[in-house]
Design a protein around this motif. Structure first.
Motif, short mmCIF file in Angstrom:
data_model
loop_
_atom_site.label_atom_id
_atom_site.label_comp_id
_atom_site.label_asym_id
_atom_site.label_seq_id
_atom_site.Cartn_x
_atom_site.Cartn_y
_atom_site.Cartn_z
N TYR A 55 0.83 -1.20 0.00
CA TYR A 55 0.00 0.00 0.00
C TYR A 55 0.86 1.24 0.00
N THR A 56 0.36 2.29 -0.64
CA THR A 56 1.07 3.57 -0.62
C THR A 56 0.92 4.18 0.77
N GLN A 57 1.74 5.19 1.05
CA GLN A 57 1.64 5.90 2.32
C GLN A 57 0.25 6.51 2.48
N VAL A 58 -0.30 7.05 1.41
CA VAL A 58 -1.62 7.68 1.45
C VAL A 58 -2.69 6.64 1.78
N GLU A 59 -2.61 5.47 1.15
CA GLU A 59 -3.59 4.42 1.43
C GLU A 59 -3.52 3.96 2.88
N LEU A 60 -2.29 3.75 3.38
CA LEU A 60 -2.15 3.31 4.76
C LEU A 60 -2.64 4.38 5.74
N ALA A 61 -2.31 5.63 5.48
CA ALA A 61 -2.76 6.72 6.35
C ALA A 61 -4.29 6.79 6.39
N ALA A 62 -4.94 6.62 5.25
CA ALA A 62 -6.40 6.66 5.20
C ALA A 62 -6.99 5.49 6.00
N PHE A 63 -6.41 4.31 5.86
CA PHE A 63 -6.90 3.15 6.61
C PHE A 63 -6.72 3.35 8.10
N GLN A 65 -6.46 6.10 9.84
CA GLN A 65 -7.37 7.13 10.35
C GLN A 65 -8.79 6.58 10.48
N ALA A 66 -9.23 5.82 9.49
CA ALA A 66 -10.56 5.22 9.54
C ALA A 66 -10.67 4.25 10.72
N ALA A 67 -9.61 3.48 10.96
CA ALA A 67 -9.63 2.55 12.10
C ALA A 67 -9.68 3.33 13.41
N LYS A 68 -8.91 4.38 13.52
CA LYS A 68 -8.94 5.21 14.73
C LYS A 68 -10.32 5.84 14.93
N ASP A 69 -10.99 6.16 13.86
CA ASP A 69 -12.31 6.77 13.93
C ASP A 69 -13.43 5.75 14.18
N GLY A 70 -13.08 4.46 14.22
CA GLY A 70 -14.06 3.42 14.53
C GLY A 70 -14.86 2.92 13.35
#
Length: 78
Positions: A55-63, A65-70
């Motif tokens: 995964y790209t850095q952007v893809e991992l960052a989005a994932f 953040q979504a996990a942190k947001d529940g």
């Protein structure tokens, strides 16, 4: 916009795998990650013979953040 996936899958897996400190005691039942050029490789320690996903850095960052947001909490049996 250029597709970065071919570059990610060409990047060597020459770094160190990192896993969660919350994984099982012997560490053979966990998701593991490795920083690679242009992104991150994600593998399964139970099946090291399988090629890891990348995964790209952007893809991992989005994932993350979504996990942190529940956003994925509904997938867990509680």
């Amino acid at each position: 916009m250029r597709d970065l996936k071919p570059d990610l899958y060409a990047a060597p897996l020459s770094g160190e795998w990192q896993k969660s400190s919350l994984s099982s005691g012997d560490g053979d039942a966990c998701v593991r990650l490795m920083k690679i050029d242009g992104g991150v490789a994600l593998g399964d320690s139970k099946r090291p013979e399988l090629a890891p996903l990348r995964y790209t850095q952007v893809e991992l960052a989005a994932f993350l953040q979504a996990a942190k947001d529940g956003e994925f909490d509904h997938l867990l049996d509680r």
